[in-house]
Each structure stands twice: as C-alpha cells, then as structure tokens.
Design an enzyme around this catalytic site. Structure first.
Site, short mmCIF file in Angstrom:
data_model
loop_
_atom_site.label_atom_id
_atom_site.label_comp_id
_atom_site.label_asym_id
_atom_site.label_seq_id
_atom_site.Cartn_x
_atom_site.Cartn_y
_atom_site.Cartn_z
N GLY A 49 0.84 -1.20 0.00
CA GLY A 49 0.00 0.00 0.00
C GLY A 49 0.87 1.24 0.00
O GLY A 49 2.03 1.23 -0.43
N GLY A 50 0.30 2.30 0.57
CA GLY A 50 1.03 3.57 0.60
C GLY A 50 2.31 3.49 1.40
O GLY A 50 3.20 4.35 1.27
N GLY A 58 24.84 12.60 -29.15
CA GLY A 58 24.41 13.30 -27.93
C GLY A 58 24.96 12.64 -26.69
O GLY A 58 25.17 13.29 -25.66
N ALA A 59 25.20 11.32 -26.78
CA ALA A 59 25.70 10.60 -25.61
C ALA A 59 27.08 11.12 -25.18
O ALA A 59 27.43 11.09 -24.00
CB ALA A 59 25.73 9.11 -25.89
C1 HXC Z 1 -3.69 -4.27 12.24
C2 HXC Z 1 -2.70 -6.16 11.50
C3 HXC Z 1 -2.48 -5.58 10.23
C4 HXC Z 1 -2.92 -4.23 10.02
C5 HXC Z 1 -1.69 -7.55 10.19
N1 HXC Z 1 -2.20 -7.39 11.41
N2 HXC Z 1 -1.86 -6.47 9.44
N3 HXC Z 1 -3.30 -5.52 12.49
N4 HXC Z 1 -3.51 -3.60 11.05
N5 HXC Z 1 -2.72 -3.60 8.88
C6 HXC Z 1 -2.20 -8.34 12.51
C7 HXC Z 1 -3.11 -9.52 12.26
O1 HXC Z 1 -4.42 -9.23 12.66
C8 HXC Z 1 -2.45 -10.59 13.13
O2 HXC Z 1 -2.84 -10.37 14.45
C9 HXC Z 1 -0.98 -10.26 13.05
O3 HXC Z 1 -0.90 -8.89 12.61
C10 HXC Z 1 -0.23 -11.11 12.05
O4 HXC Z 1 -0.95 -11.09 10.83
P1 HXC Z 1 -1.24 -12.42 10.01
O5 HXC Z 1 -2.25 -12.08 8.99
O6 HXC Z 1 -1.55 -13.53 10.93
O7 HXC Z 1 0.19 -12.68 9.37
P2 HXC Z 1 0.53 -13.24 7.93
O8 HXC Z 1 -0.29 -14.43 7.62
O9 HXC Z 1 2.02 -13.40 7.91
O10 HXC Z 1 0.11 -12.11 6.90
C11 HXC Z 1 0.75 -10.86 6.95
C12 HXC Z 1 0.00 -9.84 6.05
C13 HXC Z 1 -1.51 -9.83 6.42
C14 HXC Z 1 0.18 -10.30 4.60
C15 HXC Z 1 0.69 -8.51 6.23
O11 HXC Z 1 -1.60 -9.68 7.85
C16 HXC Z 1 -2.24 -8.71 5.76
O12 HXC Z 1 -2.62 -8.82 4.60
N6 HXC Z 1 -2.49 -7.63 6.54
C17 HXC Z 1 -3.23 -6.51 6.04
C18 HXC Z 1 -2.39 -5.74 5.09
C19 HXC Z 1 -3.09 -4.49 4.62
O13 HXC Z 1 -4.04 -4.57 3.84
N7 HXC Z 1 -2.70 -3.36 5.19
C20 HXC Z 1 -3.23 -2.12 4.85
C21 HXC Z 1 -2.55 -1.74 3.56
S1 HXC Z 1 -3.06 -0.18 3.03
P3 HXC Z 1 -3.14 -11.60 15.45
O14 HXC Z 1 -3.40 -10.95 16.77
O15 HXC Z 1 -4.32 -12.30 14.89
O16 HXC Z 1 -1.93 -12.44 15.43
C22 HXC Z 1 -2.03 0.80 3.80
C23 HXC Z 1 -2.29 2.21 3.51
C24 HXC Z 1 -1.11 3.03 3.89
O17 HXC Z 1 -1.16 0.42 4.46
C25 HXC Z 1 -1.39 4.38 3.32
C26 HXC Z 1 -0.28 5.30 3.57
C27 HXC Z 1 -0.49 6.53 2.76
#
Ligand code: HXC
Length: 519
Positions: A172-173, A409-410
């Site tokens: 993501g971002g 040019g290079a």
């Molecule tokens: C809160 C999160 C989290 C998040 C993971 N966790 N991502 N908690 N916010 N963004 C937590 C899970 O609930 C879990 O908690 C623990 O972290 C481990 O995650 P798992 O899913 O069990 O691990 P894994 O299978 O290794 O997968 C990792 C992952 C997946 C691929 C990163 O967790 C995932 O897809 N997370 C969401 C990613 C996402 O969409 N983020 C937002 C992106 S947009 P527990 O307690 O159950 O162990 C963004 C915008 C930014 O970031 C903008 C900036 C401008």
C-alpha cells in the site's frame, strides 16, 4: 508496599520486558519464516552494546479504537541510535510480532522523533521494514502517521543518507517512505513491496500473480528497479547496509571517510593489463566492470542496482582511499547504449553522489541513445534528459575517461567538459564523433559512393578515411575538450592525482529555490 524506587524497578524490568514485543511464540513464528525479530536485526546491525533505545515505554493508543486486550509497550516499532564501525546511526526496526508491525499514531511519532534527531545531529537513518501497513483499527490516524513520515523523509532528503531495508511485507502507501529514501535493499523470498497486492490485481486486471512475482526482491531488482540491492537473506542484507554506509559521509556537510590504502601494483600504480582490454574489433564487447575493478583500490568496488539496466554500471569504490561514485557504460550489454532505464538509474545515482559530496568518475563507451518506437513512445527524450540534467547540476569533482565510443548526444551527456566535468581523459582507442563511421560515410559520401564503379569498395575506403580523420580522440584534444590522451595503463595514477587536485573544488551555483529536473 514497595517504595517508589522498587515500583520503578519492577516496571523497568519484569513487567516492561514481558510487555515488549509480541512474545516468544510470535518471535518463533518469525524465525520459522527465515526472518529475525526486530531487536535481533538491530543487534546484528549495530556495534555490540552501542544501541540506546528511545521510546521503549511508549504505549499504543489502539485501545482507544476498541482494542483494549493487548498492551504492548513500545508499540510495533523499536527506535533508537547506536554506532556502526564507531559512526553514529539512527535506526527504526518494525516489529511484526506486534499487530503485524502495522503503523499506528504512536508508532509514527516514534519514527518521526528519531528522524528529527537524525537531521538535527547530522547522521544517517536506517529503516528496517516489516509491516502489515496502516493499522486498520486506527484508520485515518494511521494514514496521518504515514504522511508525517513521508514529509520528514522529503525534508531529510539530501541532508542525511536515508536507507531502507525491506525484510517482510511493505504494501500500500507504506511503500512510499522507502521510495523517497536514497537506497532500498530487499531480502529474497521473505520480503515484498507493492501498491496493490495480488488479490486486488486479480479483481482489477484478472491477472494471476503471486506476491513474490508481483513485488519480490527479484522483480524489483531486475524489472522495476525499485530496489537497489537484492540480498539472499537478512544477514547479507545487514552486511550490505554496513558496507554501503562505509562509502558515505554522515550528512551533506561532511565528507566520506578516507581509508588507508596500499599502492596497487608496486609499479607507480601502472596497470599494463588495461593496455590490451579494448578488443581489436570496435564492435566486440568487453566488460566495463573489469576496467573498474582494475582501476580502483583492491576489492573496493560496491555495485549498486547490479541487475537492473545492466547496460550501465553504477556503484561506489575507493581510489587511493577516497570514496568515489562510478558510472560506466557497459559494452557487454546492449553495446552500452543509453536507454530509458539506464538513464534514470544513472541519473539517480549521480544526484545521490552530488548531494553527499562524493566525487564522480565516468568511464565512457557509448554508441548513443537506443533508437526505436518503444523508447520514443515511453519518453527517452524526458528520461535521457534526467541524466543530462543530473550531470549538468552536479558540483562535486567530476572526471571522465573515454575508453572507446563517445558518439552523438551521448558524448555530451556522459559528463563531457561542456556540461561541467573537471577533467576529460581519452584512451588512444577513443572514437569521438557525431556518429559511427559507416553511417556517417553513407551520408556524407553518398553521391561519391553511389557513382563509384564498385560502391562497396568505395564505402570501405570512405569508412577508413572517416575513422582516420574523425573517429579518434585527437580532434577533441586539439580543441581542449579532452585534457589529455592517456595510455590505459596510466589511468589509475592520473585519476588519483586529478581527484586529489580537485579536492577543494568550490562551485557557486546560481541562486534559485530549486531546479526543475525533467521528472
Ligand atoms: C492491524 C494487522 C495488520 C494491520 C496484520 N495485522 N496487518 N493488524 N492492522 N494492517 C495483525 C493480524 O491481525 C495478526 O494479528 C498479526 O498482525 C499477524 O498477521 P497475520 O495475517 O496472521 O500474518 P501473515 O499471515 O504473515 O500475513 C501478513 C500480512 C496480512 C500479509 C501482512 O496480515 C495482511 O494482509 N495484513 C493486512 C495488510 C493491509 O491490507 N494493510 C493495509 C494496507 S493499506 P493476530 O493478533 O491475529 O496475530 C495501507 C495504507 C497506507 O497500508 C497508506 C499510507 C499513505
């Protein structure tokens, strides 16, 4: 009742330690994936015992958003300072064991705090990234935290070196903070970077792609050029971070550290092997890396962006102990032609070196810019101009050695004297002209060739005449565009002396807010 000192001790040791990080089970899960924990990474990175943690007791505020079960201290990031080879460094290390390393309000504040310290105290900052992105429960507050970091990354750009290591998810971002920093390193198979993941890609474009294919280290080091280094594992990545820092100054007011060196050959730095490196046939390739490695201090060449746009080679090295940045056309790939990717790769490297007072050496063997609709339609004009602009604005000591071709040019673009280079040398094998002999002869002797009894013989004769008259370094040397035609074996000695001569160079640039590089 414990007195207040005892209470403090309990908090600082037992409870606090128990609450730091996501616990042993989650650390074990990291290890199973071939990953280190946030603190282990810091231990490997910094000099032993040098780490001073800042913000250890910061409590996340995710409970305010309905997550009141977990009370991790320090939130999902470890921040602080320490030393690498005795030099001050600031570091943040994202902790995947706490809410998946996701970024919250308190977490962003911790990163911003050490970025401020790094800027005020003029020392590099290293970010070790391993995060699920914005902490979903914190919503816009988390987005605000990212934006605060992006803003500080931009403020710090050109002030202190900023280096990102991607050691897990970065999606993501979140990718835009590393993208603004100076260098990105990725670990193969355990890290990935993308703006939208495979599921979204599937929905929108119907493409089936894995995380690794979409944004793994191999993809970003070869196809997109997003990462500068692809590392086999985390230890290699950390070793690369340390090595990279060894070539850099602490900040834009500082100079890179000088290292001791020994005379390379014991024969007045003469390098006879270079005298036979250019093949007889001007169209036959050779490896510019061999030239670089022969010229610079032993084992000092550290290539950047090695597997991306391989028709140009960039990297750091030392020459008589002095840190320099090298840009070399690579005749072994696409004949060393300049195209969109090689231009942007080299432009960014040149600008980094210029920001941080690292002198530039250009080794030139370039037949020109790559022709074709693909290049024109994707903007070779704008992208080639980036490299031209980057050299034109660079004020560090700049030296070019033309080993063979410098066409069209290079010739101008590759750090010619006309665009501010301090010294231009040419080997006797240099061909400096508007274009190659055959193309040129076909144009300027067209009538003579077509009316000849034997046009092929006439063409060959004219090619030979053109080569003799134009495609050599002497016409440029007569004008002073080439300062000296040197024997290849003298190259190292000439460069050592010239960089020493240029070490106090001062350029007063015209007053402006900032230039407008053709992005
Ligand atoms: C809160 C999160 C989290 C998040 C993971 N966790 N991502 N908690 N916010 N963004 C937590 C899970 O609930 C879990 O908690 C623990 O972290 C481990 O995650 P798992 O899913 O069990 O691990 P894994 O299978 O290794 O997968 C990792 C992952 C997946 C691929 C990163 O967790 C995932 O897809 N997370 C969401 C990613 C996402 O969409 N983020 C937002 C992106 S947009 P527990 O307690 O159950 O162990 C963004 C915008 C930014 O970031 C903008 C900036 C401008």
């Amino acid at each position: 009742m414990p007195n207040s000192k005892e209470k403090y001790t309990v908090l600082a040791t037992k409870n606090a330690e128990a609450l730091l990080g996501g616990g042993q089970d989650r650390i074990d899960a990291q290890h199973k994936k071939g990953k280190l924990s946030a603190r282990e990474r810091i231990d490997f990175l910094l000099d032993e015992g040098s780490f001073e943690e800042i913000g250890k007791f910061v409590m996340h505020r995710t409970r305010d958003f309905g997550m009141d079960k977990q009370h991790f201290l320090g939130d999902g990031v470890v921040t602080g300072y320490g030393t690498i080879n005795g030099r001050l460094i600031y570091v943040f290390s994202q902790d995947f064991t706490v809410f998946g390393g996701s970024l919250s309000e308190a977490y962003a504040e911790k990163i911003c705090k050490i970025m401020d310290l790094a800027m005020k105290n003029g020392a590099p900052i290293i970010g070790l990234n391993d995060s699920g992105g914005a902490r979903i429960q914190e919503g816009v507050v988390s987005l605000a935290g990212y934006a605060d970091i992006f803003y500080k990354n931009t403020q710090a750009s050109g002030v202190i070196p900023q280096i990102s290591a991607i050691m897990g998810p970065c999606a993501g971002g979140a990718v835009y903070s590393p993208a603004i920093t100076d260098f990105i390193m990725m670990v193969e198979n355990t890290s990935y970077m993308f703006v939208t993941g495979p599921n979204v890609v599937k929905t929108v474009t119907h493409e089936d792609v894995t995380s690794e294919e979409l944004g793994g280290a191999s993809t970003h080091s070869t196809k997109s050029g997003v990462t500068h280094f692809s590392c086999a594992n985390e230890i290699e990545c950390i070793n690369n971070l340390k090595k990279l820092l060894s070539y850099l100054p602490q900040n834009c007011e500082d100079n890179a550290p000088m290292e001791d060196y020994e005379e390379k050959t014991g024969a007045g730095e003469s390098l006879p092997s270079l005298d036979s490196i250019i093949p007889e046939n001007p169209n036959q390739p050779y490896d510019m890396r061999e030239v670089i490695e022969t010229v610079v201090d032993k084992d000092s060449f550290f290539e950047v962006h090695k597997n991306f746009a391989e028709n140009i080679v960039v990297g750091f090295a030392r020459l008589a102990g002095r840190s320099i940045g090298i840009v070399g056309n690579q005749p072994a790939v696409l004949a060393g032609v300049l195209d969109i990717n090689s231009s942007t790769k080299a432009a960014r490297f040149v600008r980094f070196c210029d920001s941080f007072n690292i002198p530039l050496l250009v080794l030139e063997d370039v037949p020109g810019f790559l022709p074709g609709t693909d290049q024109e339609w994707h903007g070779i004009i704008t992208n080639g101009a980036k490299l031209l602009y980057a050299f034109c604005e660079a004020t560090v000591p700049r030296i070019t050695v033309i080993t063979r071709k410098a066409y069209g040019g290079a010739y101008d673009v590759m750090n010619s004297k006309h665009i501010g280079a301090d010294m231009n040398y040419a080997w006797p094998t240099a061909e400096i002209a508007v274009m190659g002999a055959k193309g040129a002869a076909e144009i300027i002797f067209k009538a003579e060739i077509s009316s000849a009894e034997n046009p092929t013989e006439k063409l060959n004769e004219k090619v030979e005449e053109y080569d003799r008259k134009f495609a050599n370094p002497y016409r440029a040397a007569y004008r002073g565009y080439i300062d000296e035609v040197i024997m290849p074996n003298e190259t190292r000695q000439k460069l050592i002396r010239a960089f020493k001569m240029l070490e106090n160079k001062v350029v007063v640039a015209p007053r402006k807010k900032h230039g407008n590089i053709p992005l």
